[in-house]
Structures are given as C-alpha cells and as structure tokens.
Design an enzyme around this catalytic site. Structure first.
Site, PDB file in Angstrom:
ATOM      1  N   CYS A  74       0.830  -1.205   0.000  1.00 26.49           N
ATOM      2  CA  CYS A  74       0.000   0.000   0.000  1.00 26.49           C
ATOM      3  C   CYS A  74       0.865   1.256   0.000  1.00 26.49           C
ATOM      4  O   CYS A  74       0.431   2.307  -0.476  1.00 26.49           O
ATOM      5  CB  CYS A  74      -0.941  -0.006   1.196  1.00 26.49           C
ATOM      6  SG  CYS A  74      -0.112  -0.168   2.798  1.00 26.49           S
ATOM      7  N   HIS A  93      -1.612   1.104   7.464  1.00 27.34           N
ATOM      8  CA  HIS A  93      -2.074   1.057   6.078  1.00 27.34           C
ATOM      9  C   HIS A  93      -2.028   2.459   5.487  1.00 27.34           C
ATOM     10  O   HIS A  93      -2.294   3.451   6.173  1.00 27.34           O
ATOM     11  CB  HIS A  93      -3.511   0.513   6.026  1.00 27.34           C
ATOM     12  CG  HIS A  93      -4.090   0.460   4.651  1.00 27.34           C
ATOM     13  ND1 HIS A  93      -3.604  -0.370   3.664  1.00 27.34           N
ATOM     14  CD2 HIS A  93      -5.122   1.151   4.086  1.00 27.34           C
ATOM     15  CE1 HIS A  93      -4.315  -0.197   2.561  1.00 27.34           C
ATOM     16  NE2 HIS A  93      -5.238   0.719   2.791  1.00 27.34           N
TER      17      HIS A  93
END
Length: 1022
Positions: free
Chosen positions: A454, A862
């Site tokens: 990510c 994330h």
C-alpha cells in the site's frame, strides 16, 4: 366373516354403524375359525391396509389384522412368510409400487406381531439383503425414513459383517441424493425430520459396530470432494456430523490434510460443501469441523485453498447470521475466517456492505439471544476495522450503527487478532485473488496490493493525479527502453486506459523497490517516494551526461528520444552543479524541484555564510508543544526539518551508507539532518530515513505561533511550514564554527525558499522516538489541511558570501543538524547591517493529493490517498479566479506561510461542473471511490488513527504575475492528455481483450455456482 367385512366396507352405511359391526368382527377373532377363513381375513385386511380407498379402511384393516394375528398366530405366521415379504419388497402389492413407503409400514407392523415366532428369523435374513438393495436404488427421503424406523426397531434386519460397512456407505450416498422441493415451513420441517431419522439409524449402527464409522466418513469425503459429480450433494449430509465423536476430529483432520493423494481441487470442493452445511438447521458441531479443517489446512500451509474458499464462501457464511437457528455456528466460522485471513482486507470487505442491515435487524428483531449475539458481532467488527484500518468510506456507516455498543480495548483487540491468524506462519504470500470486474463509477483504476505494498500504491496514485507530471511522462518517447521511467510510463498508461478495476503493478514494484526494502513487509511511503524520484532523476541525469559526451553529429531526434527536450551543448563541460542552473533540468527537477538558501550568521562578528541547495520535499516536524502533551514539556521533539534528499549526495542518514556509492553524484547535500536522542525524536513512518542524534531542545521563535493541542484549535499545515522556516539558534553543544572567528560561536541559522517547485511535497514527521521506552510513538495530532495555501518565496536573494559552506564535512553537517529556536530577545539582536532579501512573494498553492497513514505503529498500518479529480485542461487554474486575495500587496510582503481564503467556503472548491461530491477521489489499493474535501479535512476526527502524512500542493499561477521569473509554470503545463505511443496502446489493447474474455468466463461460472448453491438458503429458517 371376511365377506361380511368386505361388504361392510363397500356399503353406504354411516360410519358409526360400520364401527359397531367392525367391533363385532374383531370380537369374533377370539372364536375358532378354519385355516381358509383366517387366510381369507388376512388377505382382505392386507388389501384394506395397502390399497384402501381412505384412512378409515386402512385403520379398520390394521385393527382386524392385529386381532386375528394375535388369536391365530400359526395361521398368520404361515401367511406372512419370507416369500410373501420378498414379493412385497421386490414387486409391491397390486397397483402399489415396491418403493411405496406403505409397503415398509405394513412389514413393520407385521413384524411386531411375529416378534416371538421362530419364523421371523428367516424374514430378518430376507430383509437384510433387500434393504441393502433398496438403499443402492437411492430411495427418496420419505421411504428412507420409514426404512430407517423399521431398522431402528428391528436391528436384526440391519446388514452385518462386511455388508454392514457397505450398507452404511450406501446409506451415506443415498443421503447425498436427498433433495427438498417444499416451500412451506411445515413441509420443510417434515423433510428435516425424515433426514434426522436416517442419521439416527447411522448413529446407532456406528455405536454398535465402530468398524463401520471410518468407511462411512471416507464415503462422505469422497462425495463432497468429488469434482466430477453430475449432481450437487445434498446439504442433508450435515446431519451426520453431529453423530461423529468430537474426540476423533483431530485425528481425522490430520489424516485428511496430510494425505498426498488428495488433490487441492478436491480439498477445496470438500471445504466449500462443508461450509454449505452451516445452512442445515439441526446439525450440531458443523462449525467445529469446518474450523478444524481450516486449521488443519493452515498447519500444512495449504494457503491457496484457504484463500480461495474464504473469498468464495464468506458471503454465504455471513448470510446465515440472519437466521437464529444457525447463526451461532455461522458466527464461529465467520470469525475464524476473518481473523485468520489477515494478509488482505478483501475477505472482510466482501461482507462489509451487509453489516449495517444485519445490525439494524438484530437491534429490532426482539429475539431473546439477539442482544448477546450483537455484542459478539460488534466486537468482531471492531477487531477487523482495527486490523484493516484506512478505509473510512467503508467503515463510516458501520461505526455509526454500532456506536452505542461497547468497544473493546486495544489490548483485547490485539489478543483476538493474534489467536487465529494463519498468515503469521508465512511471510511470502501471493496477493489475494481479485474477482475481475469493470471500473467503478469513478472511471479510475485501482492498484492491487501485492503484499503490504500500500505504501507504493498510494504514492503511485499521488504521482498519477499530478496532472502535469503524468502528461509529461506519457508524452516521453521511450520505445524499447528498459529505464525505470519507461516502466512508470507503462504503469501510468494502464491506470489511464485499462478496463480492469485494479491493475497489478508487479513489474514496477520489482524495478522501483529500494534494495533495503524486504518484500512483503510494510514500508515508509515517504522513503519510497524519495527513492523513486531520486532514481528517475539520476537516470535522466546519467543520460544527459552520456549525451553530452557524444559526437556533435548526433541528431537532435536521437537526443530527444532518450532525454529531456533541452540539453546542454556538447561543447560545454557538464558538472552536477551546473544542471540546476541550466536548461537541462530533469523532469523531476522541473516538476518537484525547488531551491532554498541556508544562512548562518555568527552572532559575534556578524559574518554570514550562505549556501543554495535544491529540494524536492519538505519534511515538517511538529512543534514541541504539539508532541509533548503526554510526556511533559521536558520531553519534546528533538528533530529538525529534513529536506528532500532526491538531489542530495545521499538518501538520508539511514540510507547514506547504502545509497552513496550506488546512486552516484547528485545535486547537493541534504539539509537539516536529524537531532539527537532526546526523549522524543520525530521521524517518518516505518523507520523512514530519519535517525536520532544529539541536540538541545528546540524552542519556538517569537514569530511562530504554536498552539497547545490540548486546549486550542489544531495546528495547520502553514503552522508547520512556518515552524520549519523559523530562525534557529546554534549554541552550546550545537555551536557553529565561525571561520572568521576561528572558534565555536553562538550563531543564527535561517532557511529561505528562493525557488518554488511546481508541485510542493510536504511530509509530516508523525513518529517520535521515546528514549525511555525505546519505541517510536505516532503523533496523532490533527493537522488542518487548507485547500489553498501561500508559500513565502524570496527573490533577489543576497549572493552567498565568500565564507559560504562549500563542503559537507561531518562537522558541518552535525552543526547544521543541531538546531535551537531563538528567544524573542535573541531575535532582536540581529544586526541591521546583515544582508537581507529585497522582496518576498507569496506563491499560491492548491492541494491536489494527500497520503494518509492509518495505524498506531511505525512498523504497521495502512496507507491510502486522496486525490483531486482534475478533468480540465488546467484542472486547478479555475481556483485562481476564486481566490479572494485581500490586500494582495501587503500579503506579498509577509515572509510566512498562510492558508488562502476562497470566495466561498474553503471546502467548496469544486470544478465548474458542480459535482462537489465528486471533486475528490479516494484511492485505497484496489478500491477507488468518490470523496469530498470535507472528508479529507475531517478524517482524523472520525478515525483518530488515520492521519495525513504526505501532502502534494500544485503551484497556482495568478494571471498577470510571474513567480521566480520563470514565466508560466516553467513550461510544465500541458494543454491535454497526450496520445499514447503505439507500443503502449498495443499492450493495453491486448490486456483489455484478455480481461474481457476472463470476465465473460467468470460470469458464466458464477451463474453455474449460483444454480448449484441456491437450495442452501431453504433450510436456514427460524
């Protein structure tokens, strides 16, 4: 007497009259009768029982038969012989088929009358053979249930020895053929009752003869694992699970999962069908077996099976939560699936749209167990949203629906997450399978997460949304090149034109991943961005140097194919220092490059040393009061600002030893290395490139407004920029060595931006090192992000003095790193005779992208990003017309960063199309959804772990003004998207054809799956 009874049954007499006469017939059974009369009566009663016109006749038949059989046992024994029974089972009775349940009921009743007779043993032998034959003919549930009742009452009829195991196997296979076509609840209950009677028979056989259990289970697995069946096995097989001893689970599952003869495809089928069993209403322990098999597969690292089955069946499991009779077992399986499937959020996100309706139903259905169940379910949702943080568009509605329910503590959540994760056993997972689908309504393409990538996906989307940079990359002529820029161009082309909802950037990941990044591990997106821009810059600069050494007869076209549009003349010597001041700037320099001047004034002799340096991003530290609220004022942040190292000799203190020899000569030094190991040192996410070094506490200058976060409004991005640019005092251990004084002296250090980049990249240093606990703590302070901002840019700067720092010696770097903000009195000590700038311009910038970090740890979390949906020729130029630049002349003279007011509300900066709610896009790996600027500003308020990390602003040209004397946008603005080169176009067309064919095949396969599994919903009733 038989004639009387026969005539009575066919007469029209009222039922009460018939009952009186029948009573007389029954009483007459006690009297002596001849053999022929008995046989005639048995024949007549058998006819009434099996072929009677109504229930009354059948009842009369049973009543009379029972009376005569009791008083005339020898005659009945001769009538109900083994041959008679064999004829009934093989040929039926008259018009009655031999598979009619009435035949079994009749035999069952007659056996009760003969139980004490020796001849019944012969009948048992006949039935033993015939029931095996009948089971092999796959009787329907009704007949099989009657047969099971008969065998349960007369166990002597059950096949023995070798045929006993065969009978159990065939009975199991018969159950797999059961189908229910009823729609009414009563009919469904009858069907379930029939299946239960059959399973009870098997349970009794297994208890009596344990040797039959294993062959039965092998038959079950053979059925559910078959990929070649012409029918879908009935979920009625679930009824058998509850009768298997729980203590056998471990042994059986281990034997099954370690059997190398079982192919993955068969195991996948078996697991999918076992999960379907959750729909069976009265089956206990199905969830225990499913979870045991999931764990067994994880133990032998059959992760592909687990991934495929989870993604295929998790929605079905979730749907079972609606039905109270099966929901507890379904929740156990759902919890294990979600908590073990921790390498990707895809499985959880498949069920996210179903969460809110279920919560609403559980809140209002009034079921006695719903409240307790809702608490368990809410806890699971909190755990999953904690683990897969960073999806505000998905979780907003869920949080709202469960806001009144207790939220588990963080330690409790971590404990739950660590219990079932099979992903912890391996760090080398392939990315989860994505169901092919077309693009979302946004028309934009996501990026597949290839295993904790990510950090890369968010940066790529941010660069893609930098309109001018994207257009220039796509316009480059790089055919046949193996350069990183070529791979970026191909990636941009796919993002712009693929038909896929998400593109997997495997090749670009391998080419652009820093060598010290471990595959599959979480990394710092800011560090990756710097490395990527530096690679692209050095790649182009190397080509420029090679071209400058080519003979003069090299054509301009050849030079254009491999480098920028303008290069230095071959006759001129090329040096790294000359690139920043000539027309041969790289695309990275032209797009993201800016310049600043670092000045140090000796406070004894007033001599000034200045040096001009390039940068591509500004790393903004938090003010001390903003990061010391929890640890006390004495433990503030000890980190100074760090300039982007793209054009420096190293990638930062951490990367220096690795990158120096590899990357070759670069533009200039990194400005402002890290401060020392005080209680807190701010750094980047996941280690980044910031190292703690020694240094005193940094106090704010009088011109910098620092507001405590505990009681005042939050800091803004301009506040952090002003703190970055504020003067600093070098003193004590941080003293500056003045060449004129030839000694360490107290000095003042200043930073001035003298060239504004086209795209301004700002990194917020959100992690502080706690020396007491030896951990890196995230700074969760909310930072206000303005849509429009002014950056102070100095023009006509003083020429660097002869004593400018020309070398980056360790001593100089250390002195530059150790910073201290001056007090107000010290500020007033500045000498009026010092060289000053002649003017300061406020350059307007408009926000175009924000990279968010979601999580509490620098080693986890994330990344996702917001990007402005720019669709026009110059997508943000319209904002210049919206700016309310009050007292513009005065504003140009204020040497500080500030936010800009818009003609309407700050967030109302949508393009003229009027779609304010579609002005921004949220890029979250494979997902791309519409967002709004308001959601960007409020994200930390709604999700405290989600904080802005990397910001990108685009320089805004004001009509009639020129910034830095470079004209409009340094020639960076392109009027439209460039046409794709043929090589790129061919690659995209080829991939789109493959994708469309895959989509057609998948849709056809899903239709077949839906047809096979649609019946499972029939049995999960209340």
């Amino acid at each position: 007497m038989d004639k009387i009874l026969e005539g009575l049954m066919s007469s029209n007499h009222p039922v009460p009259v018939k009952k009186v006469i029948i009573k007389k017939v029954v009483e007459a059974a006690e009297k002596a009768v001849t053999e022929e009369q008995c046989q005639a009566m048995f024949t007549l009663t058998t006819h009434l029982i099996l072929l009677g016109e109504d229930a009354f006749q059948k009842q009369v038949g049973f009543q009379v038969l029972e009376a005569y059989a009791r008083y005339h046992r020898p005659e009945f024994e001769r009538y109900f012989s083994k041959d008679f029974v064999l004829g009934l089972l093989q040929q039926g009775y008259g018009e009655l088929h031999h598979k009619d349940p009435a035949i079994i009921d009749f035999i069952h009743s007659c056996l009760r009358l003969l139980i004490s007779c020796p001849s019944v043993l012969e009948i048992f032998s006949v039935i033993q053979v015939e029931v095996l034959r009948m089971v092999c003919e796959r009787p329907d549930p009704a007949l099989c249930a009657r047969l099971s009742t008969l065998l349960s009452d007369f166990v002597q009829c059950i096949p023995k020895d070798k045929t006993g195991g065969l009978f159990c196997q065939q009975l199991v296979r018969t159950i797999s053929y059961f189908q229910c076509f009823a729609n009414e609840e009563q009919e469904l209950r009858e069907y379930v009752n029939q299946v239960t009677r059959v399973s009870t028979l098997l349970q009794n056989i297994w208890k009596t003869d344990p040797t039959t259990l294993l062959p039965s289970l092998q038959e079950v697995f053979s059925i559910i694992s078959s990929t070649e069946l012409t029918y879908e096995p009935s979920i009625a097989l679930a009824c058998l699970v509850q009768h298997i001893p729980v203590q056998m689970i471990t042994v059986l599952i281990k034997s099954l999962t370690t059997d190398h003869s079982v192919k993955d495809a068969n195991m996948t089928k078996a697991l999918c069908r076992m999960i379907d069993w959750l729909s069976w209403p009265l089956a206990h322990n199905v969830d225990i077996w499913v979870i045991a098999l999931l764990k067994g597969l994880a133990a032998v690292q059959k992760f592909t099976i687990l991934i495929d089955v989870t993604q295929l069946k998790i929605e079905l499991v979730f749907n079972r939560l609606w039905y109270p009779i099966v929901r507890q077992g379904a929740l156990a399986v759902l919890s294990h699936m979600l908590l073990s499937f921790q390498h990707s959020p895809e499985a959880f996100h498949l069920v996210v749209p179903r969460v809110v309706p279920l919560v609403q139903s559980l809140t209002t259905d009034g079921h006695p167990n719903s409240k307790e169940f809702l608490l368990q379910f809410s806890k699971l949702m909190h755990c999953m949203m904690y683990h897969y943080s960073g999806f505000p568009d998905l979780y907003d509605h869920i949080l709202e629906s469960i806001k009144d329910l207790p939220k588990p503590e963080e330690d409790e959540i971590k404990l739950v997450l660590n219990q079932s994760a099979w992903t912890s056993q391996s760090n080398s997972f392939a990315p989860g399978f994505l169901r092919p689908s077309g693009k979302s309504e946004t028309g934009k393409t996501g990026l597949v997460n290839l295993g904790n990538t990510c950090y890369m996906n968010s940066i790529i989307q941010t660069l893609f949304m930098a309109t001018d940079f994207r257009r220039h990359v796509l316009s480059l002529n790089l055919n046949g090149s193996e350069r990183l820029m070529k791979k970026l161009q191909l990636l941009f082309a796919f993002l712009a034109h693929t038909q896929r909802a998400a593109y997997a950037p495997k090749n670009f990941l391998e080419a652009s991943r820093p060598p010290w990044f471990n595959a599959g591990s979480q990394q710092d997106c800011s560090e990756y961005l710097r490395f990527l821009l530096d690679r692209l810059h050095e790649e182009e600069k190397t080509i420029q140097i090679l071209q400058s050494s080519e003979p003069k007869d090299v054509s301009a076209d050849d030079r254009h194919d491999n480098g920028p549009k303008s290069l230095t003349s071959p006759e001129e010597p090329v040096s790294p220092q000359s690139f920043a001041d000539c027309d041969s700037r790289t695309l990275i320099e032209r797009t993201f490059g800016g310049k600043l001047i670092t000045g140090i004034r000796c406070m004894l002799c007033n001599s000034i040393s200045e040096k001009e340096e390039p940068f591509t991003d500004l790393s903004l530290a938090f003010c001390p009061s903003a990061t010391s609220a929890d640890s006390g004022p004495a433990e503030g942040p000890m980190m100074g600002p760090v300039m982007g190292p793209v054009m420096g000799p190293v990638m930062g203190p951490v990367m220096g030893p690795m990158m120096g020899p590899m990357m070759g000569p670069m533009m200039g030094p990194t400005v402002g290395p890290m401060m020392g190991p005080e209680p807190h040192c701010q750094g980047s996410v996941n280690g980044g490139s910031e190292n703690p070094e020694s240094g005193p506490v940094k106090s704010p200058a009088s011109s910098v407004s620092i507001v405590p976060v505990t009681s005042e409004p939050p800091l803004s991005v301009p506040d952090l920029v002003n703190y970055f640019l504020a003067p600093e005092i070098l003193d004590a251990d941080n003293a500056y060595f003045c060449e004129k004084c030839s000694s360490l002296q107290r000095a003042e250090r200043t930073l001035k931006i003298v060239s504004a980049p086209e795209y301004l990249i700002l990194t917020l240093l959100r992690f502080a090192y706690d020396a007491k606990c030896h951990v890196r703590r995230k700074i969760l302070d909310n930072v206000t992000i303005p849509a429009l901002m002014r950056l102070p840019v100095h023009t006509h700067a003083s020429k660097p003095s002869p004593t400018s720092l020309q070398e980056d010696s360790p001593e100089c770097s250390e002195n530059l790193a150790k910073k201290l903000k001056p007090s107000q009195n010290e500020e007033e000590e500045r000498i009026d005779g010092a060289v000053q700038d002649t003017s300061v311009h406020s350059v307007p910038y408009v926000l175009c992208s924000v990279v968010m970090h979601s999580g509490l740890s620098s080693e986890s979390g994330h990344y996702y990003s917001y990007g402005r949906n720019v669709c026009e020729v110059d997508g943000t130029q319209h904002l210049a017309n919206c700016l309310s630049l009050k007292d513009d002349n005065r504003a140009d003279c204020i040497p500080s960063c500030s936010s800009l007011a818009a003609s309407h509300e700050q967030g109302n900066t949508s393009p003229p199309s009027g779609h304010a709610d579609k002005d921004w896009l949220l890029f979250n790996d494979s997902r791309v959804t519409y967002a709004s600027f308001q959601s960007v500003q409020n994200i930390t308020n709604r999700f405290p772990k989600d904080t802005a990390y990397v910001l990108m602003y685009r320089k805004q040209e004001i009509p009639g003004k020129s910034v830095n004397g470079t004209g409009v946008a340094n020639g960076m603005r392109m009027n439209a998207e460039p046409p794709l080169h043929k090589e790129l176009l061919d690659a995209i067309i080829k991939d789109n054809k493959l994708f469309l064919q895959l989509l057609v095949n998948l849709q056809w396969g899903l239709k077949n799956v839906d047809c096979n599994c649609s019946h499972t919903s029939l049995f999960a009733f209340h």
